[in-house]
Design an enzyme around this catalytic site. Structure first.
Site, PDB file in Angstrom:
ATOM      1  N   HIS A 105       5.402  19.976 -16.387  1.00  0.00           N
ATOM      2  CA  HIS A 105       4.608  21.139 -15.978  1.00  0.00           C
ATOM      3  C   HIS A 105       3.136  21.016 -16.336  1.00  0.00           C
ATOM      4  O   HIS A 105       2.336  21.868 -15.964  1.00  0.00           O
ATOM      5  CB  HIS A 105       5.211  22.420 -16.571  1.00  0.00           C
ATOM      6  CG  HIS A 105       6.584  22.672 -16.055  1.00  0.00           C
ATOM      7  ND1 HIS A 105       6.809  23.356 -14.887  1.00  0.00           N
ATOM      8  CD2 HIS A 105       7.790  22.263 -16.491  1.00  0.00           C
ATOM      9  CE1 HIS A 105       8.115  23.362 -14.648  1.00  0.00           C
ATOM     10  NE2 HIS A 105       8.726  22.710 -15.607  1.00  0.00           N
ATOM     11  N   ASN A 155       7.110  25.487  -8.271  1.00  0.00           N
ATOM     12  CA  ASN A 155       6.315  24.686  -9.218  1.00  0.00           C
ATOM     13  C   ASN A 155       5.232  23.872  -8.506  1.00  0.00           C
ATOM     14  O   ASN A 155       4.657  22.957  -9.079  1.00  0.00           O
ATOM     15  CB  ASN A 155       7.229  23.732  -9.987  1.00  0.00           C
ATOM     16  CG  ASN A 155       8.278  24.479 -10.778  1.00  0.00           C
ATOM     17  OD1 ASN A 155       7.982  25.494 -11.403  1.00  0.00           O
ATOM     18  ND2 ASN A 155       9.507  24.000 -10.748  1.00  0.00           N
ATOM     19  N   ASP A 206       7.215  15.249 -22.345  1.00  0.00           N
ATOM     20  CA  ASP A 206       7.658  15.548 -20.984  1.00  0.00           C
ATOM     21  C   ASP A 206       6.569  16.429 -20.378  1.00  0.00           C
ATOM     22  O   ASP A 206       6.402  17.588 -20.756  1.00  0.00           O
ATOM     23  CB  ASP A 206       9.005  16.271 -21.027  1.00  0.00           C
ATOM     24  CG  ASP A 206       9.504  16.662 -19.645  1.00  0.00           C
ATOM     25  OD1 ASP A 206       8.662  16.837 -18.734  1.00  0.00           O
ATOM     26  OD2 ASP A 206      10.720  16.813 -19.472  1.00  0.00           O
ATOM     27  N   LYS A 252       6.520  18.459  -8.999  1.00  0.00           N
ATOM     28  CA  LYS A 252       5.949  19.770  -9.308  1.00  0.00           C
ATOM     29  C   LYS A 252       4.504  19.813  -8.796  1.00  0.00           C
ATOM     30  O   LYS A 252       4.310  19.889  -7.598  1.00  0.00           O
ATOM     31  CB  LYS A 252       6.146  20.086 -10.774  1.00  0.00           C
ATOM     32  CG  LYS A 252       7.632  20.459 -10.966  1.00  0.00           C
ATOM     33  CD  LYS A 252       8.169  20.511 -12.324  1.00  0.00           C
ATOM     34  CE  LYS A 252       9.668  20.797 -12.205  1.00  0.00           C
ATOM     35  NZ  LYS A 252      10.441  20.417 -13.374  1.00  0.00           N
TER      36      LYS A 252
HETATM   37  C1  LIG Z   1      11.750  19.808 -13.600  1.00  0.00           C
HETATM   38  C2  LIG Z   1      11.785  19.195 -14.925  1.00  0.00           C
HETATM   39  C3  LIG Z   1      12.312  17.926 -15.119  1.00  0.00           C
HETATM   40  C4  LIG Z   1      13.020  17.167 -14.041  1.00  0.00           C
HETATM   41  O1  LIG Z   1      12.171  16.687 -13.069  1.00  0.00           O
HETATM   42  P1  LIG Z   1      12.726  16.468 -11.587  1.00  0.00           P
HETATM   43  O2  LIG Z   1      11.759  15.554 -10.956  1.00  0.00           O
HETATM   44  O3  LIG Z   1      12.800  17.810 -10.947  1.00  0.00           O
HETATM   45  O4  LIG Z   1      14.101  15.852 -11.723  1.00  0.00           O
HETATM   46  C5  LIG Z   1      12.209  17.362 -16.375  1.00  0.00           C
HETATM   47  N1  LIG Z   1      11.652  18.031 -17.400  1.00  0.00           N
HETATM   48  C6  LIG Z   1      11.147  19.273 -17.254  1.00  0.00           C
HETATM   49  C7  LIG Z   1      10.527  19.951 -18.412  1.00  0.00           C
HETATM   50  C8  LIG Z   1      11.212  19.899 -16.014  1.00  0.00           C
HETATM   51  O5  LIG Z   1      10.750  21.139 -15.884  1.00  0.00           O
END
Ligand SMILES: *Cc1c(COP(=O)(O)O)cnc(C)c1O
Length: 383
Positions: free
Chosen positions: A219, A59, A216, A239
């Site tokens: 990505h 990612n 959220d 990411k």
């Molecule tokens: C990876 C991810 C998370 C968690 O984030 P981390 O920093 O890896 O704990 C939360 N929501 C989504 C949609 C993700 O893809």
């Protein structure tokens, strides 16, 4: 009491045996997961034993995890590694202030709060704001840590059809009036499908029903334009930012409340200062080099064009094959050709939608992207 339980069972419950039985079930269902060990080489190459693999499952969309300016930070002399305590005790170094100011500016909000990870940000924020008299409505496909946050909150949970605002509105019309507060949660770019949420319509619908919105952006950050209208904007620094940590951005009032009450913030040790500094530096590079984003999207589009599939317009391209076994077999075929592409199976994705999830990075060579597309074509997969 325990003794009685083992007498009724007729035998002792040996932990090893119980785990072995349970794992055997996973193997039977093609659901066993294996954590492989890779040594990173330069660019998107990885070494596993003596095999060199080209990764299409990271990612690190912009390549910031290995950007020279960010890496240089780690060659500096550091006074300490660990932060020593929770942010509320003695762990809140100055890098937190700088990083939160940068995040609030990028997201165009009054304030930000950095957590230990995105997972911790989601479970802490949702359970801090919502309670048992409340309703949380999420897209059907949101990430596991949102679901865990909802469980911790103890709120009633309803799910709308993926990216379907009509389905959301039906739920609001039917249930909103029975609850105190209502929060609507969606991802911006969906992690396993690479598609984009209809955010404007979701927010308009939420307003009409007196509901709050949370996105959220794990990505989307660094890839999509700002999702600035949601009340709470959550994301990760692990990411596209290429470092580690999670954050939420919102008004000062909301952030002050979260900092007081989010248990995954209050009761967990602060991040190491150098990790925070790495995020600050990566954000500065991200701001200076918007061409990195254009570059990764162009590669994703070129890949889709060769394969004749509709572009997602994001760095994530899913190949839904259905059966778990078929997805794992495809993963193995590509592995033999030198590619690291992972099969994603339930419960990460819904039943019967096992898939290959292919992700691109600004670090990929265009030639490598086209070669992968050609090789997949030759495998003659029907999608
Ligand atoms: C990876 C991810 C998370 C968690 O984030 P981390 O920093 O890896 O704990 C939360 N929501 C989504 C949609 C993700 O893809």
């Amino acid at each position: 009491m325990n003794e009685d339980a083992s007498i009724i069972r007729g035998k002792m419950a040996f932990l090893d045996e119980v785990c072995q039985e349970r794992r055997a079930k996973l193997v039977e269902q093609n659901r066993e997961r294996h954590i492989a060990t890779y040594a990173p080489l330069s660019g998107m190459y990885m070494q596993e034993g003596d095999k060199k693999l080209l990764s299409f499952c990271s990612n690190d969309y912009l390549g910031l995890s290995q950007h020279p300016e960010v890496l240089a930070l780690f060659r500096k002399e550091h006074k300490r590694i660990g932060s020593g305590a929770s942010r509320l005790v003695s762990g809140n170094g100055v890098a937190y202030d700088e990083l939160e100011a940068q995040l609030a500016q990028i997201k165009n909000t009054e304030a930000a709060c950095v957590f230990g990870s995105g997972y911790l940000a989601n479970i802490g924020t949702i359970s801090s704001l919502m309670g048992k008299d409340d309703l949380i409505i999420s897209d059907r496909l949101v990430h596991a840590c949102i679901l865990d946050g909802i469980k911790l909150a103890g709120s009633t949970h309803k799910r709308f059809k993926h990216n379907d605002v009509e389905s959301l509105e039906l739920l609001l019309a039917k249930h909103r009036k029975d609850y105190r507060y209502c929060l609507i949660v969606t991802e911006t770019i969906f992690s396993m499908d690479g598609d984009i949420a209809p955010l404007n319509a979701i927010i308009a619908c939420a307003k009409a029903y007196d509901a709050w919105t949370m996105t959220d952006d794990a990505h989307g950050f660094g890839v999509l334009k700002n999702d600035q209208q949601a009340d709470i904007q959550m994301g990760t620094l692990s990411k596209a930012v290429g470092a580690y940590g999670g954050y939420v951005c919102a008004t000062q009032e909301v952030i002050d409340f979260i900092k007081n009450t989010a248990r995954s913030l209050v009761f967990s040790t602060a991040l190491p200062p150098m990790v925070l500094e790495a995020s600050c530096c990566a954000l500065a590079v991200m701001n200076k080099q918007p061409e990195l984003t254009k570059d990764v999207i162009a590669k994703s589009n070129a890949f889709c064009e060769v394969l004749g599939v509709a572009p997602t317009g994001t760095p994530i391209v899913p190949f839904i094959v259905g059966a778990d076994k078929a997805a794992v077999e495809l993963q193995h075929k590509l592995y033999r050709l030198g590619y690291l592409v992972k099969a994603i199976r339930p419960p990460t994705v819904p039943e019967n939608t096992a898939r290959l999830r292919i992700t691109f990075s600004a670090l990929h060579e265009v030639g490598d992207v086209l070669r992968l597309a050609d090789d997949i074509k030759k495998l003659d997969v029907h999608i």
